[in-house]
Design an enzyme around this catalytic site. Structure first.
Site, PDB file in Angstrom:
ATOM      1  N   ARG A  32      29.813 -12.869  -5.063  1.00 31.72           N
ATOM      2  CA  ARG A  32      28.182 -12.893  -4.761  1.00 31.72           C
ATOM      3  C   ARG A  32      27.453 -13.061  -3.815  1.00 31.72           C
ATOM      4  O   ARG A  32      26.317 -13.171  -3.394  1.00 31.72           O
ATOM      5  CB  ARG A  32      28.163 -13.144  -6.449  1.00 31.72           C
ATOM      6  CG  ARG A  32      28.078 -14.782  -6.407  1.00 31.72           C
ATOM      7  CD  ARG A  32      27.382 -14.623  -7.290  1.00 31.72           C
ATOM      8  NE  ARG A  32      27.436 -16.289  -8.108  1.00 31.72           N
ATOM      9  CZ  ARG A  32      26.692 -17.159  -9.169  1.00 31.72           C
ATOM     10  NH1 ARG A  32      26.080 -16.422  -9.200  1.00 31.72           N
ATOM     11  NH2 ARG A  32      27.153 -18.333  -9.144  1.00 31.72           N
ATOM     12  N   HIS A  63      27.918  -9.980 -14.384  1.00 28.30           N
ATOM     13  CA  HIS A  63      27.007 -10.755 -15.072  1.00 28.30           C
ATOM     14  C   HIS A  63      25.802 -10.986 -14.687  1.00 28.30           C
ATOM     15  O   HIS A  63      24.529 -10.652 -14.523  1.00 28.30           O
ATOM     16  CB  HIS A  63      27.437 -12.357 -13.660  1.00 28.30           C
ATOM     17  CG  HIS A  63      27.199 -13.979 -14.128  1.00 28.30           C
ATOM     18  ND1 HIS A  63      26.365 -14.308 -15.922  1.00 28.30           N
ATOM     19  CD2 HIS A  63      25.842 -14.815 -13.861  1.00 28.30           C
ATOM     20  CE1 HIS A  63      26.009 -15.245 -16.059  1.00 28.30           C
ATOM     21  NE2 HIS A  63      26.260 -15.672 -14.807  1.00 28.30           N
ATOM     22  N   ASP A  92      28.844 -20.790 -24.764  1.00 28.65           N
ATOM     23  CA  ASP A  92      29.330 -19.732 -24.072  1.00 28.65           C
ATOM     24  C   ASP A  92      30.613 -19.291 -24.151  1.00 28.65           C
ATOM     25  O   ASP A  92      31.468 -20.542 -24.525  1.00 28.65           O
ATOM     26  CB  ASP A  92      29.888 -21.238 -22.630  1.00 28.65           C
ATOM     27  CG  ASP A  92      29.700 -20.542 -21.282  1.00 28.65           C
ATOM     28  OD1 ASP A  92      29.954 -19.805 -21.278  1.00 28.65           O
ATOM     29  OD2 ASP A  92      29.299 -21.476 -20.201  1.00 28.65           O
ATOM     30  N   GLU A 103      29.100 -10.468 -20.919  1.00 26.90           N
ATOM     31  CA  GLU A 103      29.171  -9.756 -19.986  1.00 26.90           C
ATOM     32  C   GLU A 103      30.463  -9.012 -19.655  1.00 26.90           C
ATOM     33  O   GLU A 103      30.724  -9.964 -20.619  1.00 26.90           O
ATOM     34  CB  GLU A 103      29.245 -11.197 -18.274  1.00 26.90           C
ATOM     35  CG  GLU A 103      28.292 -12.123 -18.611  1.00 26.90           C
ATOM     36  CD  GLU A 103      28.264 -13.166 -17.779  1.00 26.90           C
ATOM     37  OE1 GLU A 103      29.345 -13.831 -17.347  1.00 26.90           O
ATOM     38  OE2 GLU A 103      27.883 -14.475 -18.606  1.00 26.90           O
TER      39      GLU A 103
HETATM   40  O1  LIG Z   1      24.526 -19.749 -12.729  1.00 24.42           O
HETATM   41  P1  LIG Z   1      24.854 -18.620 -12.972  1.00 24.42           P
HETATM   42  O2  LIG Z   1      26.480 -18.556 -12.092  1.00 24.42           O
HETATM   43  O3  LIG Z   1      24.578 -17.555 -13.353  1.00 24.42           O
HETATM   44  O4  LIG Z   1      25.771 -18.425 -14.133  1.00 24.42           O
HETATM   45  C1  LIG Z   1      25.837 -18.951 -15.875  1.00 24.42           C
HETATM   46  C2  LIG Z   1      26.572 -18.325 -16.352  1.00 24.42           C
HETATM   47  O5  LIG Z   1      27.857 -18.124 -16.629  1.00 24.42           O
HETATM   48  C3  LIG Z   1      28.461 -17.435 -17.167  1.00 24.42           C
HETATM   49  O6  LIG Z   1      28.324 -16.483 -18.396  1.00 24.42           O
HETATM   50  C4  LIG Z   1      28.961 -18.701 -17.866  1.00 24.42           C
HETATM   51  O7  LIG Z   1      29.977 -18.540 -18.967  1.00 24.42           O
HETATM   52  C5  LIG Z   1      28.660 -20.394 -17.888  1.00 24.42           C
HETATM   53  O8  LIG Z   1      29.384 -21.183 -17.833  1.00 24.42           O
HETATM   54  C6  LIG Z   1      27.266 -20.709 -16.738  1.00 24.42           C
HETATM   55  O9  LIG Z   1      26.843 -21.209 -16.855  1.00 24.42           O
END
Ligand SMILES: O=P(O)(O)OC[C@H]1O[C@H](O)[C@H](O)[C@@H](O)[C@@H]1O
Length: 265
Positions: A40, A118, A163, A222
């Site tokens: 990413r 995501h 989570d 996701e």
């Molecule tokens: O801040 P980002 O990189 O978007 O990720 C934020 C979140 O994404 C995911 O869904 C994980 O399961 C989390 O553990 C994480 O904290």
């Protein structure tokens, strides 16, 4: 050129342009790499002469983004690959994301990865939203050292930080948002797991790029392949697809076919 964490599509009227409310892509990886992998944060190129869309598809609007490792990248992750992301829009506004990852190593070596789209969905009020399609499934709880639990029989609702990585999930998951009078339907293929994430108040405050109250209006669901990482030998290709549709709230719980709702058939 494009960044892989670009906003591919904005599903939110109010917060367009805020990455946290948009759709991001991640090429995750276990091991000593950055969290959520490197894909990413890389520069992608546009394939100006992409292969034709399958003729049975109604989508005519699409773009192919390509990621290949640079020499610098190979010092961090010593594998050669081609990652083709096709972003397509359907006539009814559906968003289709198809990822193809091919091992192009010439040294005979396989590589292994995990993957997640995501996706941050915008919701009216997280306390009023429910997710259908994940009930009774096993999940790994990221907040409890990835311990395995089984979800109860009811649709998922939210009243605290969550989570979780749901395992062996169905190909269709629905996010019901009564206040917005819409249901978001996620369809997927090649992605057996589904991460559900909301940071809730304390973690939201601790996140630099996330407003203190934004957790009230977002939910990550996701489509992912995490529990069983994917291994590709040279020449092999993996494909993972996610399709997102928004359907009016007349859509009934348990009736997970947005086309039937939209077309009234
Ligand atoms: O801040 P980002 O990189 O978007 O990720 C934020 C979140 O994404 C995911 O869904 C994980 O399961 C989390 O553990 C994480 O904290």
């Amino acid at each position: 050129m494009c960044r892989s964490s670009i906003v591919v599509a904005c599903l939110d009227d109010d917060h367009c342009g805020h990455e946290k409310h948009a759709l991001c892509l991640q090429f995750s990886n276990h091991g000593p790499l950055e969290p959520h992998g490197f894909a990413r944060n890389k520069l992608w190129s546009i394939d100006t002469d992409p292969p034709a869309f399958p003729t049975n598809s109604s989508s005519k609007a699409y773009i192919d983004l390509i990621l290949k490792p640079s020499e610098e990248d190979m010092k961090i992750w010593p594998h050669s690959y081609e990652f083709r992301l096709r972003v397509a829009l359907g006539p009814g506004g559906d968003l289709m994301l198809t990822s193809r990852i091919r091992n192009t190593n010439t040294d005979g070596k396989p590589f292994t990865f995990t993957f997640a789209y995501h996706t941050y969905f915008s919701v009216s009020d997280i306390s009023e939203v429910r997710v259908e399609g994940l009930e009774t499934l096993d999940y790994l709880d990221n907040l409890l050292n990835k311990q395995r639990f089984t979800e109860q029989g009811d649709a998922i609702t939210f009243e605290a930080e969550v989570d979780k990585i749901y395992l062996s999930t169905p190909t269709k998951i629905a996010i019901l948002d009564h206040e917005k009078k819409r249901t978001l339907v996620l369809r997927k293929d090649g992605l057996p797991d589904a991460v559900v994430w909301n940071p809730w108040d304390k973690k939201a405050k601790a996140m630099a790029d996330f407003g203190d109250d934004e957790y009230k209006h977002m939910l990550c669901v996701e489509a992912a392949a995490i529990e069983k990482p994917i291994t590709l030998k040279p020449g092999e290709e993996w494909r993972g697809r996610q399709e997102l549709s928004a359907v009016p709230s007349s859509y009934c719980s348990g009736q997970l076919d947005p086309r039937r709702v939209l077309q009234g058939s």
